[in-house]
Design a protein around this motif. Structure first.
Motif, PDB file in Angstrom:
ATOM      1  N   ALA A 217     -18.101 -67.093 -12.461  1.00 13.38           N
ATOM      2  CA  ALA A 217     -16.672 -66.789 -12.524  1.00 13.38           C
ATOM      3  C   ALA A 217     -16.172 -66.156 -11.233  1.00 13.38           C
ATOM      4  O   ALA A 217     -15.029 -66.362 -10.836  1.00 13.38           O
ATOM      5  CB  ALA A 217     -16.386 -65.867 -13.701  1.00 13.38           C
ATOM      6  N   GLN A 218     -17.018 -65.407 -10.557  1.00 15.75           N
ATOM      7  CA  GLN A 218     -16.612 -64.730  -9.332  1.00 15.75           C
ATOM      8  C   GLN A 218     -16.889 -65.552  -8.079  1.00 15.75           C
ATOM      9  O   GLN A 218     -16.553 -65.136  -6.974  1.00 15.75           O
ATOM     10  CB  GLN A 218     -17.318 -63.380  -9.230  1.00 15.75           C
ATOM     11  CG  GLN A 218     -16.913 -62.430 -10.326  1.00 15.75           C
ATOM     12  CD  GLN A 218     -17.789 -61.189 -10.380  1.00 15.75           C
ATOM     13  OE1 GLN A 218     -18.755 -61.074  -9.646  1.00 15.75           O
ATOM     14  NE2 GLN A 218     -17.446 -60.269 -11.263  1.00 15.75           N
TER      15      GLN A 218
ATOM     16  N   PHE B 122      -8.962 -77.773 -12.984  1.00  9.06           N
ATOM     17  CA  PHE B 122      -9.033 -78.823 -13.994  1.00  9.06           C
ATOM     18  C   PHE B 122     -10.440 -79.005 -14.557  1.00  9.06           C
ATOM     19  O   PHE B 122     -10.606 -79.659 -15.583  1.00  9.06           O
ATOM     20  CB  PHE B 122      -8.505 -80.143 -13.431  1.00  9.06           C
ATOM     21  CG  PHE B 122      -7.022 -80.130 -13.207  1.00  9.06           C
ATOM     22  CD1 PHE B 122      -6.151 -79.812 -14.242  1.00  9.06           C
ATOM     23  CD2 PHE B 122      -6.496 -80.416 -11.969  1.00  9.06           C
ATOM     24  CE1 PHE B 122      -4.785 -79.789 -14.039  1.00  9.06           C
ATOM     25  CE2 PHE B 122      -5.126 -80.399 -11.755  1.00  9.06           C
ATOM     26  CZ  PHE B 122      -4.265 -80.080 -12.796  1.00  9.06           C
ATOM     27  N   SER B 123     -11.456 -78.457 -13.894  1.00  9.34           N
ATOM     28  CA  SER B 123     -12.821 -78.589 -14.407  1.00  9.34           C
ATOM     29  C   SER B 123     -13.380 -77.270 -14.926  1.00  9.34           C
ATOM     30  O   SER B 123     -14.589 -77.100 -14.998  1.00  9.34           O
ATOM     31  CB  SER B 123     -13.721 -79.143 -13.308  1.00  9.34           C
ATOM     32  OG  SER B 123     -13.846 -78.205 -12.263  1.00  9.34           O
ATOM     33  N   THR B 124     -12.517 -76.338 -15.301  1.00  9.53           N
ATOM     34  CA  THR B 124     -12.972 -75.033 -15.778  1.00  9.53           C
ATOM     35  C   THR B 124     -13.834 -75.166 -17.025  1.00  9.53           C
ATOM     36  O   THR B 124     -14.899 -74.556 -17.122  1.00  9.53           O
ATOM     37  CB  THR B 124     -11.765 -74.119 -16.063  1.00  9.53           C
ATOM     38  OG1 THR B 124     -11.013 -73.973 -14.868  1.00  9.53           O
ATOM     39  CG2 THR B 124     -12.209 -72.754 -16.543  1.00  9.53           C
ATOM     40  N   ASN B 125     -13.408 -75.955 -17.992  1.00 13.51           N
ATOM     41  CA  ASN B 125     -14.186 -76.094 -19.224  1.00 13.51           C
ATOM     42  C   ASN B 125     -15.527 -76.767 -18.964  1.00 13.51           C
ATOM     43  O   ASN B 125     -16.533 -76.408 -19.576  1.00 13.51           O
ATOM     44  CB  ASN B 125     -13.399 -76.882 -20.276  1.00 13.51           C
ATOM     45  CG  ASN B 125     -12.273 -76.060 -20.850  1.00 13.51           C
ATOM     46  OD1 ASN B 125     -12.345 -74.846 -20.916  1.00 13.51           O
ATOM     47  ND2 ASN B 125     -11.215 -76.735 -21.263  1.00 13.51           N
ATOM     48  N   ALA B 126     -15.564 -77.722 -18.062  1.00  9.25           N
ATOM     49  CA  ALA B 126     -16.824 -78.403 -17.750  1.00  9.25           C
ATOM     50  C   ALA B 126     -17.803 -77.457 -17.052  1.00  9.25           C
ATOM     51  O   ALA B 126     -19.007 -77.550 -17.257  1.00  9.25           O
ATOM     52  CB  ALA B 126     -16.560 -79.622 -16.882  1.00  9.25           C
ATOM     53  N   VAL B 127     -17.275 -76.553 -16.245  1.00 10.53           N
ATOM     54  CA  VAL B 127     -18.133 -75.613 -15.525  1.00 10.53           C
ATOM     55  C   VAL B 127     -18.816 -74.654 -16.496  1.00 10.53           C
ATOM     56  O   VAL B 127     -20.006 -74.356 -16.369  1.00 10.53           O
ATOM     57  CB  VAL B 127     -17.308 -74.832 -14.469  1.00 10.53           C
ATOM     58  CG1 VAL B 127     -18.077 -73.669 -13.914  1.00 10.53           C
ATOM     59  CG2 VAL B 127     -16.872 -75.760 -13.358  1.00 10.53           C
TER      60      VAL B 127
ATOM     61  N   PRO C  66     -14.885 -64.554 -18.431  1.00  8.45           N
ATOM     62  CA  PRO C  66     -15.252 -65.222 -17.175  1.00  8.45           C
ATOM     63  C   PRO C  66     -14.365 -66.424 -16.851  1.00  8.45           C
ATOM     64  O   PRO C  66     -14.052 -66.661 -15.684  1.00  8.45           O
ATOM     65  CB  PRO C  66     -16.702 -65.667 -17.414  1.00  8.45           C
ATOM     66  CG  PRO C  66     -17.232 -64.700 -18.393  1.00  8.45           C
ATOM     67  CD  PRO C  66     -16.074 -64.380 -19.277  1.00  8.45           C
ATOM     68  N   LYS C  67     -13.927 -67.163 -17.872  1.00  6.33           N
ATOM     69  CA  LYS C  67     -13.024 -68.289 -17.629  1.00  6.33           C
ATOM     70  C   LYS C  67     -11.691 -67.805 -17.071  1.00  6.33           C
ATOM     71  O   LYS C  67     -11.126 -68.415 -16.166  1.00  6.33           O
ATOM     72  CB  LYS C  67     -12.762 -69.067 -18.916  1.00  6.33           C
ATOM     73  CG  LYS C  67     -13.782 -70.099 -19.246  1.00  6.33           C
ATOM     74  CD  LYS C  67     -13.323 -70.877 -20.459  1.00  6.33           C
ATOM     75  CE  LYS C  67     -14.283 -71.940 -20.858  1.00  6.33           C
ATOM     76  NZ  LYS C  67     -13.833 -72.708 -22.021  1.00  6.33           N
ATOM     77  N   LEU C  68     -11.181 -66.712 -17.610  1.00 10.04           N
ATOM     78  CA  LEU C  68      -9.908 -66.168 -17.124  1.00 10.04           C
ATOM     79  C   LEU C  68     -10.030 -65.697 -15.670  1.00 10.04           C
ATOM     80  O   LEU C  68      -9.122 -65.911 -14.862  1.00 10.04           O
ATOM     81  CB  LEU C  68      -9.434 -65.025 -18.017  1.00 10.04           C
ATOM     82  CG  LEU C  68      -8.911 -65.432 -19.391  1.00 10.04           C
ATOM     83  CD1 LEU C  68      -8.616 -64.194 -20.236  1.00 10.04           C
ATOM     84  CD2 LEU C  68      -7.676 -66.296 -19.262  1.00 10.04           C
TER      85      LEU C  68
ATOM     86  N   LEU D 200      -8.787 -66.525 -10.037  1.00 10.36           N
ATOM     87  CA  LEU D 200      -9.175 -66.605  -8.633  1.00 10.36           C
ATOM     88  C   LEU D 200      -8.802 -67.951  -8.027  1.00 10.36           C
ATOM     89  O   LEU D 200      -8.405 -68.023  -6.853  1.00 10.36           O
ATOM     90  CB  LEU D 200     -10.668 -66.339  -8.479  1.00 10.36           C
ATOM     91  CG  LEU D 200     -11.102 -64.881  -8.672  1.00 10.36           C
ATOM     92  CD1 LEU D 200     -12.619 -64.768  -8.653  1.00 10.36           C
ATOM     93  CD2 LEU D 200     -10.487 -63.993  -7.616  1.00 10.36           C
ATOM     94  N   ASN D 201      -8.897 -69.012  -8.802  1.00  9.50           N
ATOM     95  CA  ASN D 201      -8.475 -70.317  -8.288  1.00  9.50           C
ATOM     96  C   ASN D 201      -6.959 -70.388  -8.137  1.00  9.50           C
ATOM     97  O   ASN D 201      -6.457 -71.042  -7.220  1.00  9.50           O
ATOM     98  CB  ASN D 201      -8.992 -71.445  -9.175  1.00  9.50           C
ATOM     99  CG  ASN D 201     -10.455 -71.717  -8.920  1.00  9.50           C
ATOM    100  OD1 ASN D 201     -10.876 -71.835  -7.788  1.00  9.50           O
ATOM    101  ND2 ASN D 201     -11.229 -71.800  -9.985  1.00  9.50           N
TER     102      ASN D 201
END
Length: 169
Positions: A62-63, A103-108, A122-124, A129-130
């Motif tokens: 996430a960081q 757009f690939s947050t869920n896949a990550v 961590p997703k937030l 940051l993006n």
């Protein structure tokens, strides 16, 4: 064979292994056996340790945009505000990469969700940051003059059309 040994300049003969060599400090020949309760408690401890390790990895992931944010910001600062090919390439890449990551947050984070790790925070952080990366690239576009500004429209008056058409009835 004798001829090849003479042609070599260096030749080392290793003596046979000595058996009276002492072990180094801290070395033991036996493996210590640690017994602590049942195997169920060991599995629970290793599961909890694995869970904590997965949470730590999720936070590191996430960081991770922060590191790219610093590098991208430095590159954009070094490229200047001129409208040339290199600053434009750097700015476009600074725009594209965070959008791809958004757009690939869920896949990550999918592998962490399968492990049962809570990844909402961590997703937030990753998303935020993006978004900062996108804002930095848009700010750079504004400084380069690539975005429309109020002064672009200040002295313009609407033009009167020189011709017009009427439909035939």
């Amino acid at each position: 064979m004798r001829n090849t040994q003479k042609s070599r300049k260096w030749h080392i003969q290793v003596p046979h292994a000595q058996t009276n060599v002492e072990d180094p400090l801290g070395y033991t020949k036996t493996i210590p056996v640690i017994s602590s309760g049942s195997t169920a408690s060991k599995d629970a401890q290793s599961g909890a340790g694995n869970q904590q390790l997965q949470e730590k990895k999720a936070w590191e992931l996430a960081q991770s945009p922060f590191k790219t944010l610093l590098m991208t910001g430095f590159l954009m600062w070094m490229s200047g505000n001129q409208v040339n090919i290199f600053p434009i390439i750097i700015t476009v890449m600074a725009l594209i990469n965070p959008f791809k990551a958004l757009f690939s947050t869920n896949a990550v984070f999918k592998s962490f969700e399968e492990e049962g790790v809570a990844v909402t925070l961590p997703k937030l952080v990753y998303f935020g940051l993006n978004c900062v990366g996108v804002a930095l690239a848009v700010y750079k576009c504004n400084n380069m003059g690539l975005l429309p500004q109020q002064s672009d429209w200040a002295n313009t008056t609407p033009l009167e059309p020189q011709e017009f058409s009427v439909p035939i009835l």
